[in-house]
Scaffold this motif. Structure first.
Motif, mmCIF file in Angstrom:
data_model
loop_
_atom_site.group_PDB
_atom_site.id
_atom_site.type_symbol
_atom_site.label_atom_id
_atom_site.label_comp_id
_atom_site.label_asym_id
_atom_site.label_seq_id
_atom_site.Cartn_x
_atom_site.Cartn_y
_atom_site.Cartn_z
ATOM 1 N N UNK A 259 68.920 64.762 114.871
ATOM 2 C CA UNK A 259 67.893 65.292 115.759
ATOM 3 C C UNK A 259 67.936 66.819 115.790
ATOM 4 N N UNK A 260 69.142 67.389 115.873
ATOM 5 C CA UNK A 260 69.275 68.839 115.953
ATOM 6 C C UNK A 260 68.785 69.508 114.673
ATOM 7 N N UNK B 43 77.117 67.002 106.797
ATOM 8 C CA UNK B 43 77.178 66.535 105.410
ATOM 9 C C UNK B 43 76.811 65.061 105.337
ATOM 10 N N UNK B 44 77.290 64.267 106.287
ATOM 11 C CA UNK B 44 76.960 62.839 106.301
ATOM 12 C C UNK B 44 75.451 62.628 106.418
ATOM 13 N N UNK B 45 74.811 63.407 107.279
ATOM 14 C CA UNK B 45 73.364 63.275 107.448
ATOM 15 C C UNK B 45 72.646 63.540 106.135
ATOM 16 N N UNK B 46 73.064 64.583 105.419
ATOM 17 C CA UNK B 46 72.382 64.924 104.175
ATOM 18 C C UNK B 46 72.698 63.918 103.062
ATOM 19 N N UNK C 42 79.115 62.970 116.799
ATOM 20 C CA UNK C 42 78.155 63.947 116.286
ATOM 21 C C UNK C 42 77.135 63.308 115.352
ATOM 22 N N UNK C 43 77.449 62.157 114.800
ATOM 23 C CA UNK C 43 76.505 61.493 113.892
ATOM 24 C C UNK C 43 75.188 61.159 114.592
ATOM 25 N N UNK C 44 75.245 60.941 115.898
ATOM 26 C CA UNK C 44 74.030 60.615 116.650
ATOM 27 C C UNK C 44 73.257 61.860 117.059
ATOM 28 N N UNK D 269 84.295 60.215 104.567
ATOM 29 C CA UNK D 269 84.014 61.148 105.662
ATOM 30 C C UNK D 269 84.000 60.391 106.991
ATOM 31 N N UNK D 270 84.772 60.891 107.926
ATOM 32 C CA UNK D 270 84.928 60.184 109.198
ATOM 33 C C UNK D 270 83.644 60.231 110.019
ATOM 34 N N UNK D 271 83.395 59.153 110.740
ATOM 35 C CA UNK D 271 82.271 59.099 111.666
ATOM 36 C C UNK D 271 82.713 59.656 113.018
#
Length: 410
Positions: free
Chosen positions: A359-360, A334-337, A353-355, A348-350
């Motif tokens: 890419x995935x 969700x953060x990526x979008x 997985x944010x990194x 929303x917690x970091x």
């Protein structure tokens, strides 16, 4: 649909995305792309006074023809009977069911027509683009657009009144139902649902308005009309210009004409959902500018809406496994979008997985388009949508029935 099958489906999708990332596909191209500037203006004073007045008028308007028909149903005490009569009414080729109050029947029969300004060729082109990119559009609608809806306090307050202040799983499921219906091969033909689904959503919205006025404590002076034309405009912006401008994160880079065609088809859908023609601008460029004004004047995250979004992510993630394992990657999706700014507003917690997620995700969609994985068709996307809808609705098919009571009166 069993919970085990749902978990397997979600986990297999995640595994495919992760495998794609490991073989080297990455978001280098995506990171180089810059979405059109959708940042709100810095101050309210920067919004043109005429535009501000126009948006204020939209804030006071709802959907009079549908509201009158639905209020008549409730005043007669026929809400449950109407819901029962409309069960199974799902395609355009089906006749309006018998046994409905005359005012509602007349309204429903009058709703099966496209607006005079609809361009059949542009609609067809927009629909081809939507079906060609069905998986990406559905992905963005669920993980990007649906949380963003909670940035508009008046709209969020109406949703809280019906669903309660806990999570938005029903909102996710209903949004998926609408997206899936519009992805049918011929949405306005007899086997499509391009007329039936919007008018049933309109009825549900009108029922919400009626209940907020009769069972709730709706503050009209503060919020304007419940689910007003302004609220519909804000949501329409999210499903059109906002979604289009975020598709690059999923390796979709529509041409200017493709974007305009898709916007036009969605604008037709907005009209059928009860949006006034002077609410949503005629062009994508004008819609982006209006979206800036709407965000400047009306968008803000409240503690309640932030809690709502996080609870929904937890619910969705828990379908794939234990929360401590699934919530961090789901939150990162969700953060990526949303982007960091809006994700931080929702609290929303970091995580690590944010990194990984960008890419995935980008790699997965790049692989489907360049032949690394089978290209998902609109039919397969509809199947996936149905699976998630069942999971989000405790194994039940989503019904577009009118709510009969507010959350606290259930």
């Amino acid at each position: 649909m069993s919970n085990a099958m749902t978990r397997r489906h979600l986990l297999s999708t995640a595994a495919a995305a992760g495998a794609t990332a490991l073989v080297g596909a990455g978001p280098a191209t995506a990171s180089a792309r810059v979405a059109p500037n959708r940042e709100p203006l810095r101050t309210v004073a920067e919004v043109d006074p005429k535009e501000r007045a126009h948006l204020e008028r939209l804030k006071q308007l709802a959907d009079p023809p549908c509201d009158e028909a639905v209020a008549d149903v409730f005043r007669r005490g026929q809400g449950a009977a109407v819901n029962e009569a409309l069960k199974g009414w799902e395609t355009n080729g089906q006749a309006v069911p018998d046994g409905l109050p005359a005012k509602l029947r007349d309204f429903l029969e009058s709703s099966f027509q496209l607006p005079s300004w609809a361009d059949p060729e542009q609609m067809a082109a927009g629909h081809r683009f939507a079906r060609a990119n069905a998986q990406q559009i559905s992905f963005a609608a669920v993980l990007d657009v649906t949380p963003e809806r909670m940035r508009y306090p008046a709209s969020a307050a109406a949703i809280f009144g019906i669903e309660g202040p806990h999570d938005n799983k029903q909102g996710f499921a209903k949004a998926l139902r609408a997206v899936g219906d519009m992805l049918r091969p011929d949405p306005y033909g007899p086997d499509g649902a391009g007329f039936v689904t919007p008018v049933r959503v309109r009825m549900a919205h009108s029922a919400v308005r009626y209940l907020l006025h009769t069972e709730g404590n709706w503050d009209t002076a503060k919020w304007g009309a419940p689910l007003s034309q302004l609220d519909m405009l804000a949501e329409g912006n999210l499903f059109t210009s906002y979604l289009i401008d975020h598709l690059y994160k999923l390796n979709v880079d529509p041409s200017e004409q493709e974007a305009e065609d898709y916007f036009h088809e969605c604008r037709v859908g907005g009209h059928l959902l009860g949006m006034s023609d002077d609410g949503m601008p005629m062009t994508l460029t004008a819609a982006r500018e209006r979206a800036k004004a709407v965000d400047t004047l009306h968008a803000r995250v409240t503690p309640q809406s932030a809690t709502y979004v996080k609870a929904t992510i937890e619910h969705f993630a828990s379908m794939a496994g234990p929360k401590d394992m699934t919530v961090p990657p789901a939150t990162a999706l969700v953060r990526y979008m949303l982007g960091d700014a809006d994700a931080d507003e929702f609290g929303l917690e970091r995580s690590m997985w944010d990194a990984v997620v960008p890419t995935a995700v980008w790699g997965f969609f790049a692989a489907t388009q360049f032949g690394g994985l089978p290209t998902p068709s609109a039919t397969m996307t509809q199947l996936a949508i149905k699976m998630v809808r069942y999971a989000m609705n405790d194994g039940q098919e989503i019904d577009l029935a009118m709510p009969l009571h507010l959350y606290g009166h259930h």
